[in-house]
Write an enzyme that holds these catalytic residues in place. Structure first.
Site, PDB file in Angstrom:
ATOM      1  N   GLY A 210       4.154  12.544  25.092  1.00  0.00           N
ATOM      2  CA  GLY A 210       5.081  12.989  23.873  1.00  0.00           C
ATOM      3  C   GLY A 210       4.177  13.999  23.020  1.00  0.00           C
ATOM      4  O   GLY A 210       4.514  14.111  21.779  1.00  0.00           O
ATOM      5  N   ALA A 211       3.776  15.117  23.587  1.00  0.00           N
ATOM      6  CA  ALA A 211       3.035  16.080  22.964  1.00  0.00           C
ATOM      7  C   ALA A 211       3.912  17.301  22.559  1.00  0.00           C
ATOM      8  O   ALA A 211       3.027  18.099  22.123  1.00  0.00           O
ATOM      9  CB  ALA A 211       1.815  16.611  24.036  1.00  0.00           C
TER      10      ALA A 211
ATOM     11  N   GLY B  56       1.892  13.997  18.792  1.00  0.00           N
ATOM     12  CA  GLY B  56       1.546  14.477  19.862  1.00  0.00           C
ATOM     13  C   GLY B  56       0.874  15.920  19.673  1.00  0.00           C
ATOM     14  O   GLY B  56       0.103  16.319  20.533  1.00  0.00           O
TER      15      GLY B  56
ATOM     16  N   TYR C 272      11.306  -3.082  17.828  1.00  0.00           N
ATOM     17  CA  TYR C 272      10.258  -2.012  17.988  1.00  0.00           C
ATOM     18  C   TYR C 272       8.854  -2.490  17.657  1.00  0.00           C
ATOM     19  O   TYR C 272       7.925  -2.224  18.028  1.00  0.00           O
ATOM     20  CB  TYR C 272      10.741  -0.858  16.869  1.00  0.00           C
ATOM     21  CG  TYR C 272       9.392   0.198  16.462  1.00  0.00           C
ATOM     22  CD1 TYR C 272       9.179   1.316  17.263  1.00  0.00           C
ATOM     23  CD2 TYR C 272       8.722   0.046  15.298  1.00  0.00           C
ATOM     24  CE1 TYR C 272       8.261   2.099  17.021  1.00  0.00           C
ATOM     25  CE2 TYR C 272       7.594   0.937  15.148  1.00  0.00           C
ATOM     26  CZ  TYR C 272       7.556   1.864  15.698  1.00  0.00           C
ATOM     27  OH  TYR C 272       6.502   2.901  15.341  1.00  0.00           O
TER      28      TYR C 272
END
Length: 311
Positions: free
Chosen positions: A24-25, A30, A178
């Site tokens: 997730g960069a 991220g 979540y």
């Protein structure tokens, strides 16, 4: 440990010669993590679902000739085939990561199932990272001060694992599921530490949470009241991604970090501040919950760790 109030990304030790994989960069925490590591000389592989967004992030980061060593590779954590393909390609290319930062996350969408029939938050936030870590663990064990940093949330303390309804077929609530995924992250990180220790592995499993940070997490997937609350009403209280990334950067690089620990902000209610060691929820360290979740995760991903179960 280091005085938390004085610790910033400027205090990250030299990372020249080390390889990091950050999921997730391409945005938010991220991207902040990636840029901070790159500024200290690290090579960073941006593991992202959308390669175009990843390449745009790299182009922005390297504008002006920064010399940062950044590489984009596709990874869809909700798709087991994508996770295996990512790990296989790293191996085929001779990439040996020193640190894996399990950062990517999805928050509170309407009930959605993956192609494999799993609830998407549990699949992307937990199962994908469980599988990725297992598939890269032997490579990590060969690394320099190897670590797995799994990013959870303070919300893990409100979560429970719905073993009787993991897909939310009967009682789905966006935030409850979540919270389930974030508790699963915490249980996994702690149990991985116990198993690594039992095996005498050099890899450290560490946990981090960012407090309340302004990222796309609060606006990309949530709808209704959740989106209004976290994406608008409470947004003035949020940290920047650069601030929110500090706990996971500390977990990934500080010399005094110990396996099994959780790092979060030092401010009120752990919403913001500099990194410090904070407490896991008791259920995150419960052996029975860990054993049950581990077994379920191996069953659903098909990835089995060659590690002894902790006593």
């Amino acid at each position: 440990m280091t005085s938390q109030k004085s610790w910033t990304a400027d205090r990250i030790p030299d990372q020249e010669g080390r390889v990091f994989v950050v999921t997730g960069a391409n945005s938010g925490l991220g991207l902040a993590t990636t840029l901070a590591l790159a500024r200290k000389g690290a090579q960073v592989i941006l593991a992202v679902r959308d390669e175009d967004k990843g390449r745009r992030a790299v182009a922005q980061a390297t504008a002006g000739g920064s010399g940062a060593r950044l590489e984009v590779r596709r990874l869809d954590l909700s798709d087991p085939d994508s996770v295996r393909a990512f790990a296989d390609r790293l191996r085929a290319d001779g990439v040996r990561p020193d640190v894996l930062v399990n950062n990517a996350g999805l928050m509170a969408p309407p009930r959605t199932l993956t192609a494999q029939g799993q609830e998407v938050q549990f699949a992307a936030n937990h199962l994908g990272h469980f599988a990725l870590t297992g598939l890269l663990l032997d490579l990590l064990a060969q690394g320099d001060d190897p670590r797995v940093v799994t990013v959870t949330s303070a919300n893990h303390r409100m979560g429970r694992i719905f073993f009787d309804d993991p897909t939310g077929e009967r009682t789905y609530s966006p935030m409850a599921y979540y919270n389930q995924s974030k508790l699963a992250n915490a249980v996994f990180g702690r149990e991985l530490h116990r198993r690594l220790s039992a095996a005498g592995s050099p890899v450290r499993s560490v946990l981090a949470h960012p407090g309340y940070t302004a990222t796309r997490l609060q606006t990309a997937a949530p709808v209704g009241m959740v989106k209004f609350l976290f994406g608008r009403l409470l947004l003035p209280l949020a940290q920047t991604p650069d601030q929110g990334a500090l706990p996971q950067l500390y977990a990934a690089t500080a010399e005094d970090v110990r396996g099994g620990e959780l790092y979060g902000p030092d401010g009120m209610a752990e919403l913001r501040g500099a990194p410090k060691r904070v407490e896991l929820a008791p259920r995150a360290a419960d052996p029975a919950t860990a054993a049950r979740l581990w077994e379920l995760s191996e069953e659903l991903t098909g990835v089995r760790y060659e590690l002894p179960a902790a006593a």
